[in-house]
Design a protein around this motif. Structure first.
Motif, PDB file in Angstrom:
ATOM      1  N   LEU A 160      -8.537   9.295   5.259  1.00 13.21           N
ATOM      2  CA  LEU A 160      -7.909  10.286   4.668  1.00 13.21           C
ATOM      3  C   LEU A 160      -6.659  10.512   5.214  1.00 13.21           C
ATOM      4  O   LEU A 160      -5.264  10.504   5.057  1.00 13.21           O
ATOM      5  N   ASN A 161      -6.191  10.717   6.721  1.00 12.30           N
ATOM      6  CA  ASN A 161      -6.135  11.675   7.536  1.00 12.30           C
ATOM      7  C   ASN A 161      -5.285  10.971   8.166  1.00 12.30           C
ATOM      8  O   ASN A 161      -4.260  10.880   8.307  1.00 12.30           O
ATOM      9  N   TYR A 162      -5.669   9.270   8.803  1.00 15.05           N
ATOM     10  CA  TYR A 162      -4.906   8.301   9.314  1.00 15.05           C
ATOM     11  C   TYR A 162      -3.377   8.013   8.399  1.00 15.05           C
ATOM     12  O   TYR A 162      -2.621   7.866   8.784  1.00 15.05           O
ATOM     13  N   ASN A 163      -3.923   8.096   6.696  1.00 13.76           N
ATOM     14  CA  ASN A 163      -3.879   7.592   5.863  1.00 13.76           C
ATOM     15  C   ASN A 163      -1.964   8.098   5.817  1.00 13.76           C
ATOM     16  O   ASN A 163      -0.491   7.857   5.471  1.00 13.76           O
ATOM     17  N   ALA A 164      -2.101   9.150   6.200  1.00 14.19           N
ATOM     18  CA  ALA A 164      -0.638  10.270   6.154  1.00 14.19           C
ATOM     19  C   ALA A 164       0.487  10.056   7.242  1.00 14.19           C
ATOM     20  O   ALA A 164       1.278  10.804   7.011  1.00 14.19           O
ATOM     21  N   TYR A 165       0.517   9.878   8.102  1.00 14.07           N
ATOM     22  CA  TYR A 165       0.771   9.310   9.303  1.00 14.07           C
ATOM     23  C   TYR A 165       1.782   8.699   9.408  1.00 14.07           C
ATOM     24  O   TYR A 165       1.697   7.230   9.101  1.00 14.07           O
ATOM     25  N   GLY A 166       2.956   8.404   8.981  1.00 16.49           N
ATOM     26  CA  GLY A 166       4.289   7.612   9.070  1.00 16.49           C
ATOM     27  C   GLY A 166       5.262   8.193   9.447  1.00 16.49           C
ATOM     28  O   GLY A 166       5.866   9.784   8.715  1.00 16.49           O
ATOM     29  N   CYS A 168       7.632   7.991   7.072  1.00 17.67           N
ATOM     30  CA  CYS A 168       7.883   8.111   5.358  1.00 17.67           C
ATOM     31  C   CYS A 168       7.042   7.120   4.666  1.00 17.67           C
ATOM     32  O   CYS A 168       5.748   6.446   5.167  1.00 17.67           O
ATOM     33  N   VAL A 169       6.922   7.788   3.660  1.00 17.73           N
ATOM     34  CA  VAL A 169       6.272   6.887   2.668  1.00 17.73           C
ATOM     35  C   VAL A 169       5.214   5.287   2.811  1.00 17.73           C
ATOM     36  O   VAL A 169       4.539   4.983   2.839  1.00 17.73           O
ATOM     37  N   ASP A 170       6.979   4.786   2.916  1.00 15.01           N
ATOM     38  CA  ASP A 170       6.517   3.647   3.031  1.00 15.01           C
ATOM     39  C   ASP A 170       5.591   2.669   4.160  1.00 15.01           C
ATOM     40  O   ASP A 170       5.624   1.596   4.304  1.00 15.01           O
ATOM     41  N   ASP A 171       5.458   3.949   5.447  1.00  3.37           N
ATOM     42  CA  ASP A 171       4.217   3.330   6.644  1.00  3.37           C
ATOM     43  C   ASP A 171       2.948   3.744   6.205  1.00  3.37           C
ATOM     44  O   ASP A 171       1.987   3.296   6.538  1.00  3.37           O
ATOM     45  N   LEU A 172       3.658   4.077   5.168  1.00  6.16           N
ATOM     46  CA  LEU A 172       1.819   4.365   4.487  1.00  6.16           C
ATOM     47  C   LEU A 172       0.967   3.492   3.684  1.00  6.16           C
ATOM     48  O   LEU A 172       1.157   2.544   2.969  1.00  6.16           O
ATOM     49  N   HIS A 173      -0.457   3.433   3.925  1.00  2.00           N
ATOM     50  CA  HIS A 173      -0.941   2.430   2.796  1.00  2.00           C
ATOM     51  C   HIS A 173      -0.890   2.952   1.739  1.00  2.00           C
ATOM     52  O   HIS A 173      -0.584   1.636   0.592  1.00  2.00           O
ATOM     53  N   PHE A 174      -0.639   4.173   1.707  1.00  2.00           N
ATOM     54  CA  PHE A 174      -1.248   4.947  -0.105  1.00  2.00           C
ATOM     55  C   PHE A 174      -0.076   5.509  -0.483  1.00  2.00           C
ATOM     56  O   PHE A 174      -0.545   7.157   1.341  1.00  2.00           O
ATOM     57  N   ALA A 175       0.715   5.639  -0.743  1.00  2.00           N
ATOM     58  CA  ALA A 175       1.069   7.257  -1.066  1.00  2.00           C
ATOM     59  C   ALA A 175       0.737   8.111  -1.295  1.00  2.00           C
ATOM     60  O   ALA A 175      -0.518   8.370  -2.371  1.00  2.00           O
ATOM     61  N   PRO A 176       0.508   9.900  -0.375  1.00  3.02           N
ATOM     62  CA  PRO A 176      -0.292  10.588  -0.425  1.00  3.02           C
ATOM     63  C   PRO A 176      -1.386  10.698  -2.457  1.00  3.02           C
ATOM     64  O   PRO A 176      -2.065  11.262  -2.859  1.00  3.02           O
ATOM     65  N   LEU A 179      -3.782   7.934  -3.619  1.00  2.00           N
ATOM     66  CA  LEU A 179      -4.614   8.936  -2.970  1.00  2.00           C
ATOM     67  C   LEU A 179      -5.490   9.513  -3.381  1.00  2.00           C
ATOM     68  O   LEU A 179      -6.356   9.587  -3.809  1.00  2.00           O
ATOM     69  N   TYR A 180      -4.346  11.008  -4.049  1.00  2.00           N
ATOM     70  CA  TYR A 180      -5.233  11.925  -4.400  1.00  2.00           C
ATOM     71  C   TYR A 180      -5.939  11.304  -5.761  1.00  2.00           C
ATOM     72  O   TYR A 180      -6.340  11.789  -6.222  1.00  2.00           O
ATOM     73  N   ARG A 181      -4.835  11.047  -6.559  1.00  2.00           N
ATOM     74  CA  ARG A 181      -5.407  10.591  -7.470  1.00  2.00           C
ATOM     75  C   ARG A 181      -6.605   9.651  -8.164  1.00  2.00           C
ATOM     76  O   ARG A 181      -7.366   9.759  -8.563  1.00  2.00           O
ATOM     77  N   ALA A 182      -6.610   8.792  -6.683  1.00  2.00           N
ATOM     78  CA  ALA A 182      -8.057   7.423  -6.981  1.00  2.00           C
ATOM     79  C   ALA A 182      -9.024   8.845  -6.483  1.00  2.00           C
ATOM     80  O   ALA A 182     -10.335   7.972  -7.023  1.00  2.00           O
ATOM     81  N   LEU A 183      -8.984   9.492  -5.715  1.00  2.38           N
ATOM     82  CA  LEU A 183     -10.570   9.987  -5.705  1.00  2.38           C
ATOM     83  C   LEU A 183     -10.371  11.365  -6.152  1.00  2.38           C
ATOM     84  O   LEU A 183     -11.876  11.591  -6.144  1.00  2.38           O
ATOM     85  N   HIS A 184      -9.385  11.898  -7.026  1.00  4.55           N
ATOM     86  CA  HIS A 184      -9.684  12.865  -7.522  1.00  4.55           C
ATOM     87  C   HIS A 184     -11.132  12.380  -9.005  1.00  4.55           C
ATOM     88  O   HIS A 184     -11.125  13.661  -8.808  1.00  4.55           O
TER      89      HIS A 184
END
Length: 329
Positions: A160-166, A168-176, A179-184
């Motif tokens: 989860l932490n790894y996904n936030a580094y980039g 811009c959002v295009d660098d990430l696997h999922f926009a934060p 990702l929040y909506r997926a786990l909520h």
């Protein structure tokens, strides 16, 4: 009359898990305001009106003080949980601040305290993701979790932490926010781990990116720490925080910095202090424009290439007292 609600949170593990715990306890529809890890001046995106409710998780008041005053002046009510530097904090009747900069605390642990441990497994995952393995394992043991279960939460927090580094959002696997909506929907993080396609994709991406780190060596190195410079690549931007946390965990009394190139030639800087009590990382970073963070981990959002040598000298001078020698190689 419907109340306008805004949930403002850092896009890393700590921010997402803090937000998740809160909305599990207090379900409500809200406007989500988040971004990549370095996107911390988030409150300026909040168009708050009178009687709006604004929840803030894991972003520093120091980077949002002017925007916070504007939101409060508009008549909004703000509840803020955070563990970063808060030199510009102020009292206001409509501001409820829950803040602690103890190096063994993260924002999700503050929310966990407030909620009396109702969703503690998510706080444990966040603590692992925020490089607080010791406190995380103590909490996991107190919950009666097995080593295998604690390890699973460690893996969850890490990705989860790894996904936030980039950059811009295009660098990430999922926009934060995605990702929040997926786990909520998951009150139980073990159910998320078992059932979520997003988790499997993150875990696979993490393994692939980390496999490229093995050849990385410090650009500057001393007995008391080292500075790494990463290549200009999406994978490198994604693993910059992982690298910083790994080298800090491997040599816990040393200090480290990781410089990640930006497309314009500048650098994003991550700093880890091996002595947060006497040499807080945020103090070094705050000496540079766009710098801040917390005692154990801090960063600089944009370091011009012309200032790299100045930063390296400042890093060396600042942390020299943490070790026994000062030779670089």
């Amino acid at each position: 009359m419907d109340v306008r609600r805004f949930d403002v949170f850092n896009g890393d593990a700590d921010g997402i898990c803090a937000q998740h715990q809160w909305r599990l306890a207090y379900p409500a529809e809200s406007t989500l305001v988040t971004g990549v890890k370095r996107d911390v001046a988030l409150l300026r995106r909040v168009d708050a009106a009178a009687d709006a409710e604004v929840m803030v998780f894991d972003i520093a008041i120091d980077a949002n003080a002017a925007a916070l005053r504007a939101v409060l002046d508009a008549g909004a009510h703000v509840t803020w949980f955070d563990h970063h530097s808060a030199r510009h904090a102020f009292a206001h009747p409509c501001l409820h601040l829950f803040w602690d900069d103890d190096p063994a605390v993260c924002t999700s642990l503050l929310v966990d305290r407030h909620l009396g441990g109702r969703y503690r497994a998510w706080a444990v995952a966040a603590a692992f993701g925020d490089n607080l393995a010791g406190p995380a394992r103590m909490l996991a043991a107190g919950m009666g979790l097995s080593t295998t279960q604690a390890d699973a939460l460690a893996d969850l927090g890490t990705v989860l932490n790894y996904n936030a580094y980039g950059e811009c959002v295009d660098d990430l696997h999922f926009a934060p926010q995605a990702l929040y909506r997926a786990l909520h929907p998951y009150a139980d993080p073990f159910a998320f781990i078992a059932a979520s396609a997003e988790y499997r994709m993150l875990a696979e991406g993490y393994r692939d990116d980390c496999s490229r780190m093995s050849g990385l060596q410090p650009q500057w190195e001393w007995d008391y720490g080292a500075v790494y410079v990463l290549p200009d690549a999406c994978w490198a931007r994604r693993v910059s925080g992982v690298l910083a946390n790994r080298v800090a965990a491997a040599e816990s009394t040393c200090a480290f910095a990781v410089l990640t190139p930006c497309p314009d030639g500048a650098f994003v800087v991550s700093v880890r202090s091996g002595a947060p009590g006497t040499h807080p990382a945020n103090v070094l970073c705050e000496a540079f424009p766009g710098g801040g963070g917390r005692r154990a981990a801090a960063g600089i959002n944009l370091l011009p290439a012309a200032d790299v040598e100045r930063f390296v000298r400042a890093f060396s001078d600042y942390f020299a007292g943490c070790g026994d020698g000062s030779h670089a190689r």
